[in-house]
Scaffold this motif. Structure first.
Motif, PDB file in Angstrom:
ATOM      1  N   TYR A   1       0.786  -8.740   8.220  1.00 45.00           N
ATOM      2  CA  TYR A   1       1.301  -7.377   8.039  1.00 45.00           C
ATOM      3  C   TYR A   1       2.813  -7.383   7.897  1.00 45.00           C
ATOM      4  CZ  TYR A   1       2.597  -2.533   8.738  1.00 45.00           C
ATOM      5  OH  TYR A   1       3.143  -1.300   8.572  1.00 45.00           O
ATOM      6  N   ILE A   2       3.308  -6.584   6.934  1.00 45.62           N
ATOM      7  CA  ILE A   2       4.741  -6.360   6.711  1.00 45.62           C
ATOM      8  C   ILE A   2       4.964  -4.856   6.708  1.00 45.62           C
ATOM      9  CG2 ILE A   2       6.660  -6.603   5.081  1.00 45.62           C
ATOM     10  CD1 ILE A   2       5.080  -9.103   3.943  1.00 45.62           C
ATOM     11  N   ALA A   3       5.805  -4.373   7.591  1.00 44.08           N
ATOM     12  CA  ALA A   3       6.069  -2.931   7.665  1.00 44.08           C
ATOM     13  C   ALA A   3       6.992  -2.510   6.528  1.00 44.08           C
ATOM     14  CB  ALA A   3       6.690  -2.580   9.020  1.00 44.08           C
ATOM     15  N   ASN A   4       6.684  -1.358   5.943  1.00 46.74           N
ATOM     16  CA  ASN A   4       7.460  -0.832   4.827  1.00 46.74           C
ATOM     17  C   ASN A   4       7.071   0.630   4.642  1.00 46.74           C
ATOM     18  OD1 ASN A   4       8.899  -0.573   2.276  1.00 46.74           O
ATOM     19  ND2 ASN A   4       8.625  -2.781   1.985  1.00 46.74           N
ATOM     20  N   LEU A   5       7.676   1.265   3.671  1.00 41.76           N
ATOM     21  CA  LEU A   5       7.259   2.602   3.275  1.00 41.76           C
ATOM     22  C   LEU A   5       6.156   2.480   2.226  1.00 41.76           C
ATOM     23  CD1 LEU A   5      10.753   4.341   2.900  1.00 41.76           C
ATOM     24  CD2 LEU A   5       9.273   4.257   4.920  1.00 41.76           C
TER      25      LEU A   5
ATOM     26  N   HIS B   1       6.319   3.936  -0.635  1.00 40.37           N
ATOM     27  CA  HIS B   1       7.018   3.962  -1.929  1.00 40.37           C
ATOM     28  C   HIS B   1       8.508   3.862  -1.605  1.00 40.37           C
ATOM     29  CE1 HIS B   1       7.571   5.822  -6.189  1.00 40.37           C
ATOM     30  NE2 HIS B   1       7.311   4.534  -6.272  1.00 40.37           N
ATOM     31  N   GLY B   2       9.367   4.018  -2.606  1.00 39.91           N
ATOM     32  CA  GLY B   2      10.796   3.853  -2.371  1.00 39.91           C
ATOM     33  C   GLY B   2      11.386   4.943  -1.498  1.00 39.91           C
TER      34      GLY B   2
ATOM     35  N   GLY C   1       3.303  -1.998   4.002  1.00 36.95           N
ATOM     36  CA  GLY C   1       3.426  -0.542   3.874  1.00 36.95           C
ATOM     37  C   GLY C   1       3.330   0.114   5.224  1.00 36.95           C
ATOM     38  N   ASN C   2       2.984   1.379   5.232  1.00 37.49           N
ATOM     39  CA  ASN C   2       2.733   2.249   4.103  1.00 37.49           C
ATOM     40  C   ASN C   2       3.101   3.697   4.454  1.00 37.49           C
ATOM     41  OD1 ASN C   2       0.547   2.799   5.886  1.00 37.49           O
ATOM     42  ND2 ASN C   2      -0.842   3.217   4.207  1.00 37.49           N
ATOM     43  N   MET C   3       4.187   3.883   5.243  1.00 36.93           N
ATOM     44  CA  MET C   3       4.566   5.217   5.687  1.00 36.93           C
ATOM     45  C   MET C   3       5.059   6.070   4.517  1.00 36.93           C
ATOM     46  SD  MET C   3       7.085   6.359   8.840  1.00 36.93           S
ATOM     47  CE  MET C   3       8.643   6.636   8.006  1.00 36.93           C
ATOM     48  N   ASP C   4       4.602   7.295   4.459  1.00 32.03           N
ATOM     49  CA  ASP C   4       5.081   8.244   3.462  1.00 32.03           C
ATOM     50  C   ASP C   4       6.606   8.378   3.599  1.00 32.03           C
ATOM     51  OD1 ASP C   4       5.789  10.536   1.990  1.00 32.03           O
ATOM     52  OD2 ASP C   4       3.924  11.571   2.469  1.00 32.03           O
TER      53      ASP C   4
ATOM     54  N   LEU D   1       0.819  -1.206   0.000  1.00 32.38           N
ATOM     55  CA  LEU D   1       0.000   0.000   0.000  1.00 32.38           C
ATOM     56  C   LEU D   1       0.855   1.258   0.000  1.00 32.38           C
ATOM     57  CD1 LEU D   1      -2.361  -1.077   2.939  1.00 32.38           C
ATOM     58  CD2 LEU D   1      -2.794  -1.407   0.492  1.00 32.38           C
ATOM     59  N   ASP D   2       0.381   2.292  -0.695  1.00 32.96           N
ATOM     60  CA  ASP D   2       1.009   3.599  -0.531  1.00 32.96           C
ATOM     61  C   ASP D   2       0.339   4.303   0.646  1.00 32.96           C
ATOM     62  OD1 ASP D   2      -1.372   4.887  -1.401  1.00 32.96           O
ATOM     63  OD2 ASP D   2      -0.759   4.715  -3.496  1.00 32.96           O
ATOM     64  N   TRP D   3       0.723   5.554   0.892  1.00 25.46           N
ATOM     65  CA  TRP D   3       0.289   6.242   2.112  1.00 25.46           C
ATOM     66  C   TRP D   3      -1.117   6.830   2.013  1.00 25.46           C
ATOM     67  CZ3 TRP D   3       4.209   7.555  -1.153  1.00 25.46           C
ATOM     68  CH2 TRP D   3       4.026   8.687  -1.946  1.00 25.46           C
ATOM     69  N   THR D   4      -1.847   6.576   0.905  1.00 26.39           N
ATOM     70  CA  THR D   4      -3.210   7.108   0.789  1.00 26.39           C
ATOM     71  C   THR D   4      -4.240   6.197   1.458  1.00 26.39           C
ATOM     72  OG1 THR D   4      -3.561   6.037  -1.358  1.00 26.39           O
ATOM     73  CG2 THR D   4      -2.631   8.265  -1.387  1.00 26.39           C
TER      74      THR D   4
END
Length: 378
Positions: A330-334, A336-337, A299-302, A278-281
């Motif tokens: 759940y997998i933590a990530n940003l 986007h790159g 995701g999904n931190m900006d 997911l992106d941050w939206t």
């Protein structure tokens, strides 16, 4: 290069368990583009070597892939092979250059459908992209089982857009002109790209990739109607065909990331991918409600929060982990790159905070479950 010796046993399988929907002791974490421009050690390599030379030299790609794993020792739960989504257009016969300060550039983009005749009709991925397979095999051995290795590919619509635009674009007007003016030819091109993507992903798993991600980076540039026509069918084809070619015994978890395509989350969650990034939206609550537990969410931190200072990073991670949960799907990530300007210490704080909050949330959930059991028994 071929290596027949068995790969070292995996010591940290947290990511793979989360992807498969199994319970985890905390949320695993990795970051898109974690091997790249924000790291001073990577920038030092770029002084010596052209971007695509690093991609095409297995020893260099392996070295760069391991840089964040070494720097953030014990904090990352996955590595992702250093490569680029545009190796697919290159394999199809197009020239792609990485211009410093500008990004990718195609000297001869596709202008009219007749230009598709210039593309290689039948791509042999083992001939054109063996260097990626070699880098994957070499990296698996070099990791020594520390974390799983992720392989990836660009999605057909995103790749098609690059091939027509000739590089990045704010409007994608040339690529969109194709899908509206030449829909039949656009589907032909998307189908040809899909064929290469499928073979490429299968080859990556055969070379040692333990998980795969498909990047539809420009998905959100399409309307919901056009996404269903020109993106979703090809994303579905990829996951179905890759799994069929690999068979049940060799199939690995697959992730789809369609940036900006918030309106398609319900459909993306039922086409066969184990993970939807997911992106941050998205809010955790709405994403979980829409996907109904069908998939693991990632995701999904900006990424810009990493430029906002310690307080912003800690507060955002806390909110994110508490929203998504820490022990299941759940997998933590940003979202986007990671950006080139992110300080390395900010990345470190992000990873440490994910670990800390993840363990706290897991402990709280366990305590609440024990208290509930006690109440029932009493």
């Amino acid at each position: 290069m071929t290596e027949s010796k068995p790969f070292p046993p995996l010591k940290n399988d947290l990511l793979l368990r989360a992807a498969r929907g199994e319970k985890t002791e905390r949320a695993p974490v990795w970051v898109m583009r974690q091997a790249g421009r924000y790291l001073p050690e990577f920038r030092a390599e770029r002084v010596e070597h052209d971007f695509f030379k690093i991609c095409r030299t297995p020893e260099l790609a392996t070295k760069v892939t391991l840089q964040p794993i070494d720097r953030y020792d014990g904090l990352l739960d996955a590595s992702i092979i250093f490569s680029d989504i545009l190796v697919i257009p290159q394999a199809m016969g197009m020239t792609v250059e990485m211009v410093p300060g500008k990004g990718p550039h195609f000297p001869e983009p596709l202008v009219l459908p007749a230009d598709m005749a210039k593309l290689t009709k039948s791509v042999d991925v083992h001939k054109e992209l063996q260097y990626v397979f070699d880098a994957i095999t070499m990296t698996r051995h070099a990791l020594n089982g520390r974390v799983p290795l992720i392989g990836f590919v660009g999605a057909p619509w995103t790749l098609m857009a690059y091939m027509i635009e000739g590089g990045g674009s704010k409007t994608l007007s040339k690529a969109k002109e194709w899908v509206f003016k030449y829909p039949k030819e656009s589907h032909e091109l998307l189908g040809r790209i899909t064929d290469v993507c499928v073979d490429f992903l299968v080859g990556q798993v055969q070379a040692g990739a333990q998980m795969l991600q498909v990047f539809e980076s420009w998905g959100g540039e399409l309307s919901p109607h056009d996404f269903e026509l020109f993106s979703l069918p090809y994303l579905a084809q990829i996951v179905t065909r890759v799994k069929a070619k690999l068979g049940k015994d060799k199939a690995v978890p697959m992730t789809v990331f369609a940036k900006g395509s918030w309106y398609a989350l319900d459909k993306l969650s039922v086409i066969g991918y184990e993970v939807v990034s997911l992106d941050w939206t998205h809010t955790p609550e709405s994403a979980k409600a829409i996907t109904k537990g069908h998939v693991t969410l990632q995701g999904n931190m900006d990424p810009n929060v990493l430029l906002g200072g310690d307080e912003a990073i800690v507060a955002t991670v806390e909110r994110m982990i508490r929203g998504f949960g820490s022990t299941e799907r759940y997998i933590a990530n940003l979202g986007h790159g990671i950006l080139p300007s992110v300080p390395v210490d900010a990345m470190g704080l992000f990873l440490k905070t994910v670990h800390r909050v993840g363990l706290e949330v897991a402990a709280e959930a366990k305590a609440a479950e024990a208290a509930s059991d006690t109440k029932v028994l009493g």
